[in-house]
Design a protein around this motif. Sequence first.
Motif, PDB file in Angstrom:
ATOM      1  N   PHE A 352      12.341 -10.897  55.127  1.00  0.00           N
ATOM      2  CA  PHE A 352      13.585 -10.778  55.901  1.00  0.00           C
ATOM      3  C   PHE A 352      14.810 -10.902  54.990  1.00  0.00           C
ATOM      4  O   PHE A 352      15.795 -10.182  55.152  1.00  0.00           O
ATOM      5  N   ALA A 353      14.743 -11.823  54.040  1.00  0.00           N
ATOM      6  CA  ALA A 353      15.875 -12.030  53.141  1.00  0.00           C
ATOM      7  C   ALA A 353      16.083 -10.820  52.231  1.00  0.00           C
ATOM      8  O   ALA A 353      17.212 -10.365  52.015  1.00  0.00           O
ATOM      9  N   GLN A 354      14.995 -10.287  51.704  1.00  0.00           N
ATOM     10  CA  GLN A 354      15.093  -9.196  50.741  1.00  0.00           C
ATOM     11  C   GLN A 354      15.433  -7.860  51.382  1.00  0.00           C
ATOM     12  O   GLN A 354      16.108  -7.023  50.776  1.00  0.00           O
ATOM     13  N   ASN A 355      14.981  -7.653  52.609  1.00  0.00           N
ATOM     14  CA  ASN A 355      15.149  -6.346  53.236  1.00  0.00           C
ATOM     15  C   ASN A 355      16.312  -6.273  54.219  1.00  0.00           C
ATOM     16  O   ASN A 355      16.860  -5.182  54.436  1.00  0.00           O
ATOM     17  N   TYR A 356      16.682  -7.416  54.811  1.00  0.00           N
ATOM     18  CA  TYR A 356      17.738  -7.388  55.826  1.00  0.00           C
ATOM     19  C   TYR A 356      18.831  -8.439  55.603  1.00  0.00           C
ATOM     20  O   TYR A 356      19.736  -8.559  56.425  1.00  0.00           O
ATOM     21  N   ASN A 357      18.742  -9.174  54.491  1.00  0.00           N
ATOM     22  CA  ASN A 357      19.736 -10.211  54.208  1.00  0.00           C
ATOM     23  C   ASN A 357      19.834 -11.236  55.334  1.00  0.00           C
ATOM     24  O   ASN A 357      20.902 -11.788  55.605  1.00  0.00           O
ATOM     25  N   MET A 358      18.709 -11.462  56.010  1.00  0.00           N
ATOM     26  CA  MET A 358      18.681 -12.435  57.102  1.00  0.00           C
ATOM     27  C   MET A 358      18.282 -13.806  56.564  1.00  0.00           C
ATOM     28  O   MET A 358      17.296 -13.944  55.830  1.00  0.00           O
ATOM     29  N   CYS A 359      19.065 -14.795  56.924  1.00  0.00           N
ATOM     30  CA  CYS A 359      18.796 -16.172  56.517  1.00  0.00           C
ATOM     31  C   CYS A 359      17.935 -16.823  57.600  1.00  0.00           C
ATOM     32  O   CYS A 359      18.438 -17.301  58.627  1.00  0.00           O
ATOM     33  N   ILE A 360      16.638 -16.814  57.371  1.00  0.00           N
ATOM     34  CA  ILE A 360      15.660 -17.378  58.302  1.00  0.00           C
ATOM     35  C   ILE A 360      14.817 -18.369  57.517  1.00  0.00           C
ATOM     36  O   ILE A 360      14.335 -18.057  56.427  1.00  0.00           O
ATOM     37  N   ALA A 361      14.636 -19.550  58.040  1.00  0.00           N
ATOM     38  CA  ALA A 361      13.982 -20.632  57.293  1.00  0.00           C
ATOM     39  C   ALA A 361      12.493 -20.713  57.605  1.00  0.00           C
ATOM     40  O   ALA A 361      12.006 -20.184  58.608  1.00  0.00           O
ATOM     41  N   ASP A 362      11.770 -21.400  56.716  1.00  0.00           N
ATOM     42  CA  ASP A 362      10.345 -21.642  56.934  1.00  0.00           C
ATOM     43  C   ASP A 362      10.002 -23.042  56.452  1.00  0.00           C
ATOM     44  O   ASP A 362      10.724 -23.635  55.646  1.00  0.00           O
ATOM     45  N   GLY A 363       8.877 -23.591  56.960  1.00  0.00           N
ATOM     46  CA  GLY A 363       8.431 -24.910  56.529  1.00  0.00           C
ATOM     47  C   GLY A 363       8.118 -25.813  57.702  1.00  0.00           C
ATOM     48  O   GLY A 363       8.021 -25.374  58.846  1.00  0.00           O
ATOM     49  N   HIS A 364       7.987 -27.110  57.405  1.00  0.00           N
ATOM     50  CA  HIS A 364       7.742 -28.077  58.487  1.00  0.00           C
ATOM     51  C   HIS A 364       9.030 -28.709  58.993  1.00  0.00           C
ATOM     52  O   HIS A 364       9.036 -29.394  60.017  1.00  0.00           O
ATOM     53  N   PHE A 365      10.135 -28.491  58.272  1.00  0.00           N
ATOM     54  CA  PHE A 365      11.456 -28.943  58.685  1.00  0.00           C
ATOM     55  C   PHE A 365      11.516 -30.452  58.934  1.00  0.00           C
ATOM     56  O   PHE A 365      12.264 -30.926  59.784  1.00  0.00           O
ATOM     57  N   TYR A 366      10.702 -31.189  58.192  1.00  0.00           N
ATOM     58  CA  TYR A 366      10.615 -32.648  58.280  1.00  0.00           C
ATOM     59  C   TYR A 366      10.099 -33.142  59.631  1.00  0.00           C
ATOM     60  O   TYR A 366      10.072 -34.341  59.878  1.00  0.00           O
ATOM     61  N   ALA A 367       9.705 -32.232  60.503  1.00  0.00           N
ATOM     62  CA  ALA A 367       8.982 -32.625  61.718  1.00  0.00           C
ATOM     63  C   ALA A 367       7.503 -32.619  61.366  1.00  0.00           C
ATOM     64  O   ALA A 367       6.683 -31.932  61.990  1.00  0.00           O
ATOM     65  N   SER A 368       7.147 -33.376  60.337  1.00  0.00           N
ATOM     66  CA  SER A 368       5.827 -33.267  59.727  1.00  0.00           C
ATOM     67  C   SER A 368       4.706 -33.781  60.619  1.00  0.00           C
ATOM     68  O   SER A 368       3.574 -33.301  60.539  1.00  0.00           O
ATOM     69  N   THR A 369       4.996 -34.758  61.475  1.00  0.00           N
ATOM     70  CA  THR A 369       3.973 -35.238  62.404  1.00  0.00           C
ATOM     71  C   THR A 369       3.573 -34.128  63.362  1.00  0.00           C
ATOM     72  O   THR A 369       2.382 -33.891  63.607  1.00  0.00           O
ATOM     73  N   LEU A 370       4.552 -33.418  63.886  1.00  0.00           N
ATOM     74  CA  LEU A 370       4.283 -32.309  64.801  1.00  0.00           C
ATOM     75  C   LEU A 370       3.577 -31.173  64.057  1.00  0.00           C
ATOM     76  O   LEU A 370       2.641 -30.568  64.596  1.00  0.00           O
ATOM     77  N   ALA A 371       4.005 -30.903  62.834  1.00  0.00           N
ATOM     78  CA  ALA A 371       3.370 -29.835  62.053  1.00  0.00           C
ATOM     79  C   ALA A 371       1.897 -30.133  61.793  1.00  0.00           C
ATOM     80  O   ALA A 371       1.044 -29.242  61.880  1.00  0.00           O
ATOM     81  N   ASP A 372       1.592 -31.387  61.492  1.00  0.00           N
ATOM     82  CA  ASP A 372       0.195 -31.775  61.289  1.00  0.00           C
ATOM     83  C   ASP A 372      -0.606 -31.631  62.583  1.00  0.00           C
ATOM     84  O   ASP A 372      -1.733 -31.128  62.581  1.00  0.00           O
ATOM     85  N   LYS A 373      -0.008 -32.055  63.677  1.00  0.00           N
ATOM     86  CA  LYS A 373      -0.706 -32.017  64.957  1.00  0.00           C
ATOM     87  C   LYS A 373      -1.001 -30.584  65.389  1.00  0.00           C
ATOM     88  O   LYS A 373      -2.068 -30.302  65.957  1.00  0.00           O
ATOM     89  N   LEU A 374      -0.075 -29.685  65.101  1.00  0.00           N
ATOM     90  CA  LEU A 374      -0.241 -28.292  65.512  1.00  0.00           C
ATOM     91  C   LEU A 374      -0.908 -27.436  64.431  1.00  0.00           C
ATOM     92  O   LEU A 374      -1.077 -26.225  64.621  1.00  0.00           O
ATOM     93  N   LYS A 375      -1.244 -28.079  63.303  1.00  0.00           N
ATOM     94  CA  LYS A 375      -2.028 -27.431  62.235  1.00  0.00           C
ATOM     95  C   LYS A 375      -1.349 -26.170  61.690  1.00  0.00           C
ATOM     96  O   LYS A 375      -1.998 -25.142  61.432  1.00  0.00           O
ATOM     97  N   VAL A 376      -0.040 -26.244  61.457  1.00  0.00           N
ATOM     98  CA  VAL A 376       0.670 -25.085  60.920  1.00  0.00           C
ATOM     99  C   VAL A 376       0.882 -25.167  59.412  1.00  0.00           C
ATOM    100  O   VAL A 376       1.246 -24.169  58.777  1.00  0.00           O
ATOM    101  N   ASN A 377       0.662 -26.319  58.813  1.00  0.00           N
ATOM    102  CA  ASN A 377       0.946 -26.476  57.390  1.00  0.00           C
ATOM    103  C   ASN A 377       0.111 -25.588  56.466  1.00  0.00           C
ATOM    104  O   ASN A 377       0.620 -25.148  55.425  1.00  0.00           O
ATOM    105  N   PRO A 378      -1.156 -25.296  56.778  1.00  0.00           N
ATOM    106  CA  PRO A 378      -1.930 -24.427  55.874  1.00  0.00           C
ATOM    107  C   PRO A 378      -1.288 -23.065  55.626  1.00  0.00           C
ATOM    108  O   PRO A 378      -1.518 -22.447  54.581  1.00  0.00           O
ATOM    109  N   MET A 379      -0.472 -22.575  56.559  1.00  0.00           N
ATOM    110  CA  MET A 379       0.206 -21.294  56.379  1.00  0.00           C
ATOM    111  C   MET A 379       1.678 -21.482  56.021  1.00  0.00           C
ATOM    112  O   MET A 379       2.488 -20.560  56.158  1.00  0.00           O
TER     113      MET A 379
END
Length: 419
Positions: A352-379
């Motif tokens: 998105f950043a390279q093709n459309y100059n869109m500032c879109i974030a990725d990560g666990h955003f420090y909501a790491s307990t929720l990220a672990d519970k929902l199993k999104v960290n592997p990706m």
Amino acid sequence: MSEFSVQKLREAFPALRPVENKKPFIFFDGPGGTQMAQQAVDGMVDYITQGMANLHGAFLTSIRTDNLLLEGRNAIADLLNCSPTEVAFGQNMTSLAFSIARSLGPFLSSSDEVVVTELDHRANVDPWVTLAKDRGATVTFIPANPNTYTLELGNLHKIITEKTKVVAVGLSSNVTGTVTDVNAIIARAKEVNALVIIDAVHAVPHLAMDFKKLGCDVLLCSAYKFFGPHLGIAVIAESLFEKLPVYKLAPAPQEIPDKLETGTQNHEGIAGLLGAIQFIQNLGEGSTRREQLTSGMQRIAAHEDELAHRVETFLMNVPEVRLYRAPEGTPKTPTFAFTVENVPAREVTTWFAQNYNMCIADGHFYASTLADKLKVNPMGGWVRIGLAPYNTLEEIQLFEKALQEFISTHVKKLQPSQV
């Protein structure tokens, strides 16, 4: 809010002004920090260029700085509906939370309990977990429902008990946008005389706040989330603030709110904060600043809600996308966390950043307990798009087009023989 007024609003943000021969940025990273309004920039520059000074001097620039802090507290009091003497400034929300947590140490013992949540940013978890660890107290989590992305409040009477001394909860999730029913949590906490800390960092940019009506003991927020500079803000109820034994220098002021503000404050940041609040005030109507700020926030919310409905409807109907969004009827801010089938989150945002100059974030955003519970960290966590009042329908339409293009070129479907 009409499209015309949104375009006029965008003129107040230097980062949004077109630059010749440069592709404009599209800012969808509001949850990580909004762009700064011109009034905030002007406030900072004016303070810096007209003469900076420290407090409590007999000379004019010092007197101006004294008045600046008073004006800043009064402006926050109108924005959040609290007393100016309940407003303290600091480096950021996290630093203020740790400072307050350390000061609460004498109020806790090893037989006490601290309650936090699985939905929150760790800035409203770890300060209180650290406090509990230091005092030998027990930590209990209010669980997040993995299907609705809301807190499970049905057993509050069992989670918040007579032993509970501190309850910390976020007003709105910085990942899913879920607005939590903090009234029920506060009511239960007050039944057992527990202190309530509200993380409103993600809520203040989108919702009109009323500290007095909430009835919590501490409310934390950050100016860079609502069009200002990087500056932390703590509102502490006078009844607690007066008896809070903060760590400070011996000659420093003993009275509130100064006693929490260790060292020289970010005076130019406070000048920028005043400009940001002026920006919101100018969007509203009314006979007082409080009325104008409330009206301004309501107009912001109306515009964002309209765009958010379109984004939500679109993402829910893309088969390759999993949207982490609370059900209809649950209040939410315009923040959307999603994953794209079999594609790491950073690969999505980089494209998105390279093709459309869109500032879109990725990560666990420090909501790491929720990220672990929902199993999104592997990706690599979530992809997060967050709206601000300067976002437009055209930007949303371009995002829809871009995401469909990305999916058509990057999402590899498994062949029947691979299933």
